[in-house]
Write a protein that holds these residues in place. Structure first.
Motif, PDB file in Angstrom:
ATOM      1  N   PHE A  40      73.011  43.161  81.396  1.00  0.00           N
ATOM      2  CA  PHE A  40      73.744  44.174  80.659  1.00  0.00           C
ATOM      3  C   PHE A  40      73.130  44.300  79.270  1.00  0.00           C
ATOM      4  N   ARG A  41      73.424  45.389  78.600  1.00  0.00           N
ATOM      5  CA  ARG A  41      72.940  45.536  77.235  1.00  0.00           C
ATOM      6  C   ARG A  41      73.965  46.253  76.389  1.00  0.00           C
ATOM      7  N   GLN A  42      73.902  45.972  75.096  1.00  0.00           N
ATOM      8  CA  GLN A  42      74.818  46.612  74.169  1.00  0.00           C
ATOM      9  C   GLN A  42      74.064  46.952  72.896  1.00  0.00           C
ATOM     10  N   ALA A  43      73.975  48.249  72.633  1.00  0.00           N
ATOM     11  CA  ALA A  43      73.343  48.733  71.419  1.00  0.00           C
ATOM     12  C   ALA A  43      74.399  48.854  70.325  1.00  0.00           C
ATOM     13  N   PRO A  44      73.987  48.836  69.059  1.00  0.00           N
ATOM     14  CA  PRO A  44      74.955  48.940  67.962  1.00  0.00           C
ATOM     15  C   PRO A  44      75.810  50.192  68.083  1.00  0.00           C
ATOM     16  N   GLY A  45      77.123  50.016  67.987  1.00  0.00           N
ATOM     17  CA  GLY A  45      78.045  51.138  68.041  1.00  0.00           C
ATOM     18  C   GLY A  45      78.298  51.704  69.426  1.00  0.00           C
ATOM     19  N   LYS A  46      77.721  51.065  70.444  1.00  0.00           N
ATOM     20  CA  LYS A  46      77.901  51.561  71.815  1.00  0.00           C
ATOM     21  C   LYS A  46      78.575  50.507  72.684  1.00  0.00           C
ATOM     22  N   GLU A  47      79.128  50.975  73.794  1.00  0.00           N
ATOM     23  CA  GLU A  47      79.746  50.066  74.736  1.00  0.00           C
ATOM     24  C   GLU A  47      78.680  49.314  75.527  1.00  0.00           C
ATOM     25  N   ARG A  48      79.069  48.154  76.007  1.00  0.00           N
ATOM     26  CA  ARG A  48      78.166  47.387  76.857  1.00  0.00           C
ATOM     27  C   ARG A  48      77.973  48.134  78.171  1.00  0.00           C
ATOM     28  N   GLU A  49      76.728  48.196  78.639  1.00  0.00           N
ATOM     29  CA  GLU A  49      76.430  48.896  79.885  1.00  0.00           C
ATOM     30  C   GLU A  49      75.629  48.015  80.829  1.00  0.00           C
ATOM     31  N   GLY A  50      75.850  48.230  82.108  1.00  0.00           N
ATOM     32  CA  GLY A  50      75.093  47.506  83.111  1.00  0.00           C
ATOM     33  C   GLY A  50      73.693  48.067  83.236  1.00  0.00           C
ATOM     34  N   VAL A  51      72.717  47.191  83.373  1.00  0.00           N
ATOM     35  CA  VAL A  51      71.314  47.580  83.519  1.00  0.00           C
ATOM     36  C   VAL A  51      70.830  47.355  84.947  1.00  0.00           C
ATOM     37  N   SER A  52      71.096  46.166  85.468  1.00  0.00           N
ATOM     38  CA  SER A  52      70.620  45.826  86.799  1.00  0.00           C
ATOM     39  C   SER A  52      71.420  44.644  87.317  1.00  0.00           C
ATOM     40  N   CYS A  53      71.555  44.553  88.638  1.00  0.00           N
ATOM     41  CA  CYS A  53      72.221  43.385  89.198  1.00  0.00           C
ATOM     42  C   CYS A  53      71.710  43.126  90.610  1.00  0.00           C
ATOM     43  N   ILE A  54      71.826  41.880  91.016  1.00  0.00           N
ATOM     44  CA  ILE A  54      71.557  41.477  92.391  1.00  0.00           C
ATOM     45  C   ILE A  54      72.902  41.094  92.990  1.00  0.00           C
ATOM     46  N   SER A  55      73.253  41.752  94.066  1.00  0.00           N
ATOM     47  CA  SER A  55      74.559  41.548  94.687  1.00  0.00           C
ATOM     48  C   SER A  55      74.528  40.351  95.627  1.00  0.00           C
ATOM     49  N   ASN A  56      75.570  39.528  95.566  1.00  0.00           N
ATOM     50  CA  ASN A  56      75.663  38.418  96.521  1.00  0.00           C
ATOM     51  C   ASN A  56      76.253  38.888  97.842  1.00  0.00           C
ATOM     52  N   SER A  57      76.661  40.140  97.895  1.00  0.00           N
ATOM     53  CA  SER A  57      77.244  40.687  99.115  1.00  0.00           C
ATOM     54  C   SER A  57      76.169  41.183 100.083  1.00  0.00           C
ATOM     55  N   ASP A  58      75.215  41.980  99.555  1.00  0.00           N
ATOM     56  CA  ASP A  58      74.198  42.540 100.434  1.00  0.00           C
ATOM     57  C   ASP A  58      72.777  42.131 100.043  1.00  0.00           C
ATOM     58  N   GLY A  59      72.660  41.365  98.949  1.00  0.00           N
ATOM     59  CA  GLY A  59      71.344  40.903  98.525  1.00  0.00           C
ATOM     60  C   GLY A  59      70.478  41.956  97.875  1.00  0.00           C
ATOM     61  N   ARG A  60      71.022  43.150  97.698  1.00  0.00           N
ATOM     62  CA  ARG A  60      70.226  44.235  97.143  1.00  0.00           C
ATOM     63  C   ARG A  60      70.243  44.191  95.615  1.00  0.00           C
ATOM     64  N   THR A  61      69.242  44.836  95.045  1.00  0.00           N
ATOM     65  CA  THR A  61      69.138  44.945  93.599  1.00  0.00           C
ATOM     66  C   THR A  61      69.467  46.382  93.197  1.00  0.00           C
ATOM     67  N   TYR A  62      70.300  46.509  92.189  1.00  0.00           N
ATOM     68  CA  TYR A  62      70.747  47.820  91.727  1.00  0.00           C
ATOM     69  C   TYR A  62      70.315  48.019  90.270  1.00  0.00           C
ATOM     70  N   TYR A  63      70.024  49.274  89.940  1.00  0.00           N
ATOM     71  CA  TYR A  63      69.592  49.619  88.586  1.00  0.00           C
ATOM     72  C   TYR A  63      70.358  50.833  88.075  1.00  0.00           C
ATOM     73  N   VAL A  64      70.608  50.854  86.779  1.00  0.00           N
ATOM     74  CA  VAL A  64      71.121  52.072  86.166  1.00  0.00           C
ATOM     75  C   VAL A  64      69.990  53.093  86.133  1.00  0.00           C
ATOM     76  N   ASP A  65      70.330  54.355  86.231  1.00  0.00           N
ATOM     77  CA  ASP A  65      69.311  55.406  86.371  1.00  0.00           C
ATOM     78  C   ASP A  65      68.295  55.383  85.230  1.00  0.00           C
ATOM     79  N   SER A  66      68.718  55.054  84.028  1.00  0.00           N
ATOM     80  CA  SER A  66      67.836  55.149  82.863  1.00  0.00           C
ATOM     81  C   SER A  66      66.697  54.140  82.873  1.00  0.00           C
ATOM     82  N   VAL A  67      66.766  53.123  83.732  1.00  0.00           N
ATOM     83  CA  VAL A  67      65.701  52.117  83.760  1.00  0.00           C
ATOM     84  C   VAL A  67      64.957  52.085  85.086  1.00  0.00           C
TER      85      VAL A  67
END
Length: 127
Positions: A40-67
């Motif tokens: 996750f990342r948080q820029a000054p004055g902005k909310e924390r946002e998810g960037v990428s994750c690996i799910s323990n459910s399906d093993g897949r990796t997910y990314y936010v569109d901007s990255v």
């Protein structure tokens, strides 16, 4: 209890690369395979946002569109460490980057649903 320690942040010029690391540890027998883990990342004055994750459910990796196409998340199961390879960095990627984990497979879009967090590492991209 799970502990997360991030490293690898720094100052880089636009177009450059950085690799972040997140070392996970816990009680005896801890195995990161049983946890979803995300960046996750948080820029000054902005909310924390998810960037990428690996799910323990399906093993897949997910990314936010901007990255997508620029960042790659991967893991080393032997060392319970995950990485975020960041290429073609842009000034808008500047933020504190956090690693988080949880065993209940929370959504990347809901940071508050993740139970364990690292202390964060600063990434600054100059133009």
């Amino acid at each position: 209890q799970v502990q997360l320690v991030e490293s690898g942040g720094g100052l880089v010029q636009s177009g450059g690369s950085l690799r972040l690391s997140c070392a996970a540890s816990g009680a005896s027998g801890f195995n990161l395979d049983y946890y979803s883990i995300g960046w996750f990342r948080q820029a000054p004055g902005k909310e924390r946002e998810g960037v990428s994750c690996i799910s323990n459910s399906d093993g897949r990796t997910y990314y936010v569109d901007s990255v997508k196409g620029r960042f790659t998340m991967f893991r080393d199961d032997a060392s319970n460490t995950v990485y975020l390879q960041m290429n073609s960095l842009k000034p808008e990627d500047t933020a504190v980057y956090f690693c988080a984990t949880d065993s209940l497979n929370p959504s990347l879009n809901v940071p508050t649903a993740w139970g364990y967090w690292g202390q964060g590492t600063q990434v600054t991209v100059s133009s």
